[in-house]
Design an enzyme around this catalytic site. Sequence first.
Site, PDB file in Angstrom:
ATOM      1  N   ASP A  24      32.976  33.275  42.782  1.00  0.00           N
ATOM      2  CA  ASP A  24      34.542  33.720  42.789  1.00  0.00           C
ATOM      3  C   ASP A  24      35.433  32.772  42.194  1.00  0.00           C
ATOM      4  O   ASP A  24      36.814  32.710  42.933  1.00  0.00           O
ATOM      5  CB  ASP A  24      34.942  34.321  43.903  1.00  0.00           C
ATOM      6  CG  ASP A  24      33.827  35.564  44.285  1.00  0.00           C
ATOM      7  OD1 ASP A  24      32.685  35.882  43.768  1.00  0.00           O
ATOM      8  OD2 ASP A  24      33.871  36.197  45.566  1.00  0.00           O
ATOM      9  N   LYS A 129      30.778  41.617  42.144  1.00  0.00           N
ATOM     10  CA  LYS A 129      30.291  42.267  43.535  1.00  0.00           C
ATOM     11  C   LYS A 129      31.530  42.792  44.206  1.00  0.00           C
ATOM     12  O   LYS A 129      32.608  42.458  44.282  1.00  0.00           O
ATOM     13  CB  LYS A 129      29.892  40.983  44.266  1.00  0.00           C
ATOM     14  CG  LYS A 129      31.024  39.943  44.374  1.00  0.00           C
ATOM     15  CD  LYS A 129      30.428  38.515  44.994  1.00  0.00           C
ATOM     16  CE  LYS A 129      30.969  37.749  45.513  1.00  0.00           C
ATOM     17  NZ  LYS A 129      32.237  37.877  46.395  1.00  0.00           N
ATOM     18  N   CYS A 162      33.923  34.341  50.944  1.00  0.00           N
ATOM     19  CA  CYS A 162      32.715  34.849  50.067  1.00  0.00           C
ATOM     20  C   CYS A 162      31.434  33.661  50.068  1.00  0.00           C
ATOM     21  O   CYS A 162      30.379  34.047  49.869  1.00  0.00           O
ATOM     22  CB  CYS A 162      33.410  34.919  48.644  1.00  0.00           C
ATOM     23  SG  CYS A 162      34.312  36.419  49.003  1.00  0.00           S
TER      24      CYS A 162
END
Length: 221
Positions: A24, A129, A162
């Site tokens: 990310d 995701k 994450c």
Amino acid sequence: MTGIAAAPFAFPLDRDRVALIVIDMQRDFIEAGGFGASLGNDVSLLSAIVPTVRRLLDGFRAAGLPVIHTRECHRPDLSDCPPAKRLRGAPSLRIGDPGPMGRILIAGEPGADIVPDLAPLSGEIVIDKPGKGAFYGTDLGLRLVDLGISQLIFAGVTTEVCVQTSMREANDRGFDCLIATDATESYFPAFKAATIAMMTAQGGIVGWAAPTDAILEALHD
Ligand code: TIU
């Protein structure tokens, strides 16, 4: 097999079965006007690790080893965004709202892109995701089986959200996991330190931790 000097003990690196997974590193978390900033966070802490993540990427690319990138984002119709996720808290902008980098955390919008210095190269896997974990709601597990991967080196943001969620998912699926301590960052330095400490405690209950230099040194041994 070569070891990476790591905590809590040497990581048994297997060059035939290892991949780098960069979590990310998106404009929405790293630049002003994105999702991270809308939650009230100081995003400058995160942008500081971009050069280190790039060194790790360059090392894996030079060694011809697989690289996977993830992006936390949702479909434009929000059909994969649980209302509980969208409505929680009081952010200045919610997921799907229009912001300076397009709609917040929506696939295809500028904010959902990976920052330019870390852009995926052609042939590298990019996983979109809907959750904090990289396995939930994605085909990451199948892709890793296809590639014969059993070891994952984690980088990216944020450490305790994450990155940690994805590393725990991977650990439960039987992967040996190592977090690159200087190629991950949190909006909360104390949370980063606690995350690394708790994952490596109890003999590496979730996995290993090592700095980028130690990882690159072992890759090139
Ligand atoms: N808010 C926060 O710390 N993180 C996230 O929402 N997503 C990721 O960590 N990528």
